[in-house]
Design a protein around this motif. Structure first.
Motif, PDB file in Angstrom:
ATOM      1  N   UNK A 195       0.820  -1.202   0.000  1.00 25.76           N
ATOM      2  CA  UNK A 195       0.000   0.000   0.000  1.00 25.76           C
ATOM      3  C   UNK A 195       0.862   1.262   0.000  1.00 25.76           C
ATOM      4  N   UNK A 196       0.366   2.277  -0.684  1.00 20.70           N
ATOM      5  CA  UNK A 196       0.966   3.605  -0.641  1.00 20.70           C
ATOM      6  C   UNK A 196       0.082   4.472   0.244  1.00 20.70           C
ATOM      7  N   UNK A 197       0.671   5.014   1.305  1.00 21.00           N
ATOM      8  CA  UNK A 197      -0.063   5.857   2.240  1.00 21.00           C
ATOM      9  C   UNK A 197       0.204   7.319   1.930  1.00 21.00           C
TER      10      UNK A 197
ATOM     11  N   UNK B  52      -3.139   0.977  11.528  1.00 22.53           N
ATOM     12  CA  UNK B  52      -3.519   0.047  10.462  1.00 22.53           C
ATOM     13  C   UNK B  52      -2.417  -0.985  10.213  1.00 22.53           C
ATOM     14  N   UNK B  53      -1.171  -0.550  10.236  1.00 26.69           N
ATOM     15  CA  UNK B  53      -0.044  -1.459  10.009  1.00 26.69           C
ATOM     16  C   UNK B  53       0.065  -2.461  11.156  1.00 26.69           C
TER      17      UNK B  53
ATOM     18  N   UNK C 105       9.704   5.719  -0.658  1.00 26.80           N
ATOM     19  CA  UNK C 105       8.794   6.821  -0.964  1.00 26.80           C
ATOM     20  C   UNK C 105       7.850   6.452  -2.098  1.00 26.80           C
ATOM     21  N   UNK C 106       8.251   5.457  -2.915  1.00 23.49           N
ATOM     22  CA  UNK C 106       7.378   4.940  -3.976  1.00 23.49           C
ATOM     23  C   UNK C 106       7.643   3.446  -4.124  1.00 23.49           C
ATOM     24  N   UNK C 107       6.798   2.769  -4.872  1.00 26.30           N
ATOM     25  CA  UNK C 107       6.954   1.331  -5.048  1.00 26.30           C
ATOM     26  C   UNK C 107       8.262   0.995  -5.747  1.00 26.30           C
TER      27      UNK C 107
END
Length: 107
Positions: free
Chosen positions: A3-5, A24-25, A52-54
């Motif tokens: 997931x990206x938060x 949530x984590x 910071x990104x996938x």
């Protein structure tokens, strides 16, 4: 969990949003640990990636997640990507001569 938060959501206080993300984590990890283990396995291990990104995500240890999230917030980041995948694992027996298995000497 992959997931990206988003750390900046309109209408939500950043501190409350951060606490909700951490909750949530933790909730996900607890839920995964409650699952039934396959035959012959001792515990659930987790493969984790963070960035910071996938595309920029790097392998990390489960215990480092909270510190890395706080680091992104401190730097003013707008989002982060986290990947936590559970896998069954089996504990390895310690060798007989290892320091952890020896009893402490009395002095």
């Amino acid at each position: 969990m992959r997931k990206t938060f988003q750390l900046q959501v309109e209408g939500k206080h950043p501190d409350r949003l951060l606490e909700a993300i951490k909750h949530e984590i933790r909730k996900y990890i607890k839920r995964e640990r409650r699952r039934e283990l396959p035959e012959g396995m001792d515990y659930w291990d987790f493969d984790c990636r963070f960035g910071t990104s996938q595309e920029s995500a790097e392998v990390i240890h489960l215990s480092a997640i909270t510190g890395l999230i706080d680091g992104v917030v401190k730097e003013g980041g707008k989002q982060f990507y986290i990947e936590i995948l559970a896998k069954p694992a089996q504990r390895k027996a310690r060798p007989a001569g290892s320091p952890e298995s020896e009893s402490p000497e009395e002095g």
